[in-house]
Scaffold this motif. Structure first.
Motif, short mmCIF file in Angstrom:
data_model
loop_
_atom_site.label_atom_id
_atom_site.label_comp_id
_atom_site.label_asym_id
_atom_site.label_seq_id
_atom_site.Cartn_x
_atom_site.Cartn_y
_atom_site.Cartn_z
N VAL B 243 0.84 -1.20 0.00
CA VAL B 243 0.00 0.00 0.00
C VAL B 243 0.87 1.25 0.00
CG1 VAL B 243 -1.76 1.30 1.27
CG2 VAL B 243 -1.88 -1.20 1.17
N LEU B 244 1.94 1.22 0.81
CA LEU B 244 2.79 2.41 0.91
C LEU B 244 3.58 2.64 -0.37
CD1 LEU B 244 4.11 2.03 4.57
CD2 LEU B 244 2.48 3.72 3.71
N ALA B 245 4.04 1.54 -1.00
CA ALA B 245 4.88 1.69 -2.19
C ALA B 245 4.04 2.00 -3.43
CB ALA B 245 5.70 0.41 -2.41
N SER B 246 2.91 1.31 -3.55
CA SER B 246 2.11 1.54 -4.76
C SER B 246 0.63 1.57 -4.44
CB SER B 246 2.39 0.42 -5.79
OG SER B 246 2.28 -0.85 -5.14
N PRO B 247 0.19 2.70 -3.86
CA PRO B 247 -1.24 2.83 -3.55
C PRO B 247 -2.06 2.81 -4.84
CG PRO B 247 -0.10 4.92 -3.25
CD PRO B 247 0.96 3.89 -3.49
N ARG B 248 -3.19 2.12 -4.79
CA ARG B 248 -4.01 1.99 -5.99
C ARG B 248 -4.98 3.16 -6.14
NH1 ARG B 248 -6.30 -3.58 -4.55
NH2 ARG B 248 -5.44 -2.90 -2.58
N HIS B 249 -5.37 3.71 -4.98
CA HIS B 249 -6.44 4.70 -5.01
C HIS B 249 -5.88 6.12 -5.00
CE1 HIS B 249 -10.39 6.36 -4.22
NE2 HIS B 249 -10.88 5.14 -4.41
N GLU B 250 -6.55 7.03 -5.70
CA GLU B 250 -6.09 8.42 -5.78
C GLU B 250 -6.00 9.08 -4.40
OE1 GLU B 250 -4.72 10.27 -8.04
OE2 GLU B 250 -4.80 8.44 -9.28
N THR B 252 -5.60 7.71 -1.48
CA THR B 252 -4.47 7.16 -0.73
C THR B 252 -3.18 7.81 -1.19
OG1 THR B 252 -5.69 5.09 -0.94
CG2 THR B 252 -3.54 4.99 0.13
N LYS B 253 -3.03 7.94 -2.51
CA LYS B 253 -1.82 8.56 -3.06
C LYS B 253 -1.66 9.98 -2.54
CE LYS B 253 -1.70 6.05 -7.40
NZ LYS B 253 -2.28 6.05 -8.74
N ALA B 254 -2.76 10.73 -2.58
CA ALA B 254 -2.73 12.13 -2.13
C ALA B 254 -2.32 12.22 -0.67
CB ALA B 254 -4.10 12.78 -2.35
N PHE B 255 -2.91 11.31 0.16
CA PHE B 255 -2.61 11.34 1.59
C PHE B 255 -1.16 10.97 1.85
CE2 PHE B 255 -2.33 9.07 5.70
CZ PHE B 255 -2.68 10.10 6.54
N LEU B 256 -0.71 9.89 1.19
CA LEU B 256 0.66 9.42 1.44
C LEU B 256 1.69 10.44 0.98
CD1 LEU B 256 0.38 5.61 0.62
CD2 LEU B 256 0.58 6.71 2.86
N SER B 257 1.38 11.14 -0.12
CA SER B 257 2.35 12.13 -0.61
C SER B 257 2.53 13.25 0.41
CB SER B 257 1.88 12.69 -1.96
OG SER B 257 0.76 13.53 -1.75
N LYS B 258 1.50 13.46 1.24
CA LYS B 258 1.61 14.52 2.25
C LYS B 258 2.37 14.06 3.48
CE LYS B 258 -2.68 16.54 1.08
NZ LYS B 258 -4.05 16.43 1.54
N VAL B 259 2.20 12.78 3.86
CA VAL B 259 2.79 12.36 5.13
C VAL B 259 4.15 11.69 4.99
CG1 VAL B 259 0.57 12.13 6.32
CG2 VAL B 259 1.53 10.16 5.10
N LEU B 260 4.46 11.17 3.81
CA LEU B 260 5.74 10.45 3.68
C LEU B 260 6.90 11.40 3.41
CD1 LEU B 260 4.77 7.16 1.80
CD2 LEU B 260 5.43 7.46 4.19
#
Lengths: 279, 260
Positions: B243-250, B252-260
């Motif tokens: 999930v962290l490396a390749s989120p499928r959902h938009e 999730t991607k948006a959230f992870l780009s902010k926190v990682l």
């Protein structure tokens, strides 16, 4: 200001008979009255505290019947003068109800029965009048204390599997104490003095005993000074007790308890003696 | 993802959980499974309903619809036909005793020492003899690295130390499931590591855990399952690394780009 006070004190001192004061300060009647005052104040305050905790918990209950009952009690007993309540128990109840009996309602089972006039002595009327009235005030103090405890404390206790009753007893009330004790100390100091109202139900407390003496010897001023002296002694001791109780319940909230006045004096004294010895 | 059918009894089984605060619907049908011994990490933006969901598991919050079973039983309700009725507080308390919870703001009992905090529930709830509970308490405090703090009051401890006492306190009830509600969010950054280490030890020892957190490193290292929640629904879930490396959902991607 200082001059005015000095003038009044000097004026009083001129008319006061110091020997009479000295004579009655440790008089048997006065000391009996003092003891009665103390006993009634302590017992009435205890009744008030127990009642206050019960009423406060009822008041915060989710059950509307329970909380409304507590609300009604507080409304009534806080809303009428304590002097009227004292007279109610002593002068009205024995006329309205001939016998006092303890038993199971609506059955013929009774454990205890007595004519109301012999049951409702001055002492019992004073305890009921002062204690039930105090319960209403204590309820509000305890309620404020309970509400001051962080909601997270209740959640943590519940999460550990504690029942609401256990949570109240072990977690909430001990923490509420910090908020409850200072006003309760005030209530007790006030109670020590309010017992003088029980002189109207013929209770032989401090003020009534002083009155009994001065109606015989007309030394009104001196005996009222004697009574005031003892009230001051009682309230002073109560204030000191309150200070130490507050310290005890501050445990856990302050990182380090402040020194008591006694400790401060002792430290200063030891500094002083050391300073004198060392050079 | 573990196969539900293969395992006889999931530790947590949530089906169609709905929850509203007034008109605000915070959980809009949550379905999740936690197997015994699994660590599920729940992430998501604030207001996504992740903490509320956690609090529903041990019935600190009521649910409006759906079922949450812990080890096969409903914590706050009894089932009659297809309806559920809330249990009496005493019965809820009994069932909660088997679920440990750690809060964001520790919620230690400030009028008790560290050891008394840990001993309280075993003695008062389980009726354990005090000497035995004291022994257990000392062992647990030593396990979380606070062997020298038995007699300290919470106000004398740092945030990290307080949170480790809180973990020991929850473990003292010998729970079969541990819930963590943002356990490191109120801590100074340099204290986070100590708390996470204790949680990692716990996970490795086989404790079933549901952890709401923003610590992606923790999720990657010990999480068996990562759940991303947003707007009251589970947007995406799977093995944390995937999930962290390749989120499928938009989202999730948006959230992870902010926190990682």
């Amino acid at each position: 200001m200082v001059l005015v006070v000095a003038w009044i004190v000097a004026g009083v001192a001129r008319v006061v008979d110091a020997d009479t004061i000295r004579h009655y300060l440790f008089n048997r009647l006065i000391l009996d009255g003092l003891r009665t005052t103390l006993v009634v104040a302590v017992l009435a305050q205890l009744i008030g505290i127990v009642l206050g905790v019960v009423l406060a918990v009822m008041r915060l209950s989710k059950n509307p019947v329970t909380s409304t009952t507590a609300w009604g009690y507080i409304w009534f007993f806080r809303g009428t003068p304590v002097l009227v309540q004292l007279l109610f128990w002593f002068a009205a109840v024995p006329l309205a109800f001939k016998t006092f009996s303890l038993g199971i309602p609506f059955t013929h089972v009774t454990f205890y029965e007595k004519p109301m006039v012999t049951f409702m002595t001055s002492f019992v009327a004073a305890l009921l009048g002062l204690g039930l009235n105090e319960g209403a005030y204590m309820a509000e103090i305890v309620r404020a204390g309970i509400l001051s405890v962080d909601e997270g404390q209740v959640e943590a206790a519940h999460a550990l599997g504690m029942t609401p009753g256990l949570t109240m007893r072990r977690i909430v009330l001990p923490q509420a104490m910090r908020v409850i004790i200072p006003p309760t100390g005030n209530e007790f100091i006030s109670m020590l003095k309010t017992t003088s109202l029980a002189s109207v139900v013929l209770l032989g407390e401090l003020l009534r005993e002083a009155q009994n003496v001065y109606t015989a010897n007309f030394k009104n001023l001196e005996l009222l000074i004697v009574a005031s002296f003892w009230y001051l002694v009682l309230t002073t001791i109560a204030s000191i007790g309150q200070y130490y109780l507050e310290r005890r319940f501050a445990r856990g909230s302050a990182r380090e308890l402040p020194e008591t006045p006694v400790q401060r004096i002792r430290r200063n004294l030891s500094l002083w003696t050391r300073a004198r010895v060392e050079p | 993802m573990t196969d539900v059918a293969a395992s006889p009894q999931p530790m947590v089984l949530a089906e169609g959980v709905h929850k509203s605060f007034g008109r605000n619907e915070v959980l809009k049908g949550i379905d999740l499974v936690v197997q015994p011994g699994q660590v599920m990490v729940v992430i998501g933006p604030s207001g996504s309903g992740k903490s509320t969901f956690l609090r529903c598991i041990n019935h600190l919050e009521k649910i409006d619809a759906g079922r949450i079973r812990v080890d096969g039983i409903l914590v706050g309700y009894r089932e009659a036909g297809d309806k559920i009725y809330e249990l009496r507080e005493r019965e809820v308390a009994e069932r909660r005793a088997q679920i440990g919870m750690v809060f964001q703001r520790f919620n230690l009992f400030p009028h008790m020492t560290a050891l008394e905090n840990v001993v309280e529930a075993p003695v008062q709830v389980k009726g354990m003899a005090r000497p035995k509970a004291m022994g257990l308490g000392r062992d647990l405090l030593e396990k979380v690295g606070l062997g020298d703090k038995f007699r300290a009051y919470p106000s004398q401890l740092s945030g990290g130390q307080q949170q480790r006492v809180a973990i020991a306190r929850a473990l003292a009830m010998d729970p079969k499931l541990m819930l963590f509600d943002e356990p490191t969010s109120a801590l100074d950054p340099e204290l986070v590591g100590d708390v996470l280490d204790v949680m990692k030890d716990l996970a490795r020892a086989g404790m079933t855990m549901v952890v709401v957190t923003h610590e992606m490193g923790f999720a990657r290292e010990v999480g068996d399952e990562l759940v991303f929640m947003d707007g009251g629904v589970v947007v995406e879930h799977g093995p944390p690394r995937e999930v962290l490396a390749s989120p499928r959902h938009e989202r999730t991607k948006a959230f992870l780009s902010k926190v990682l």
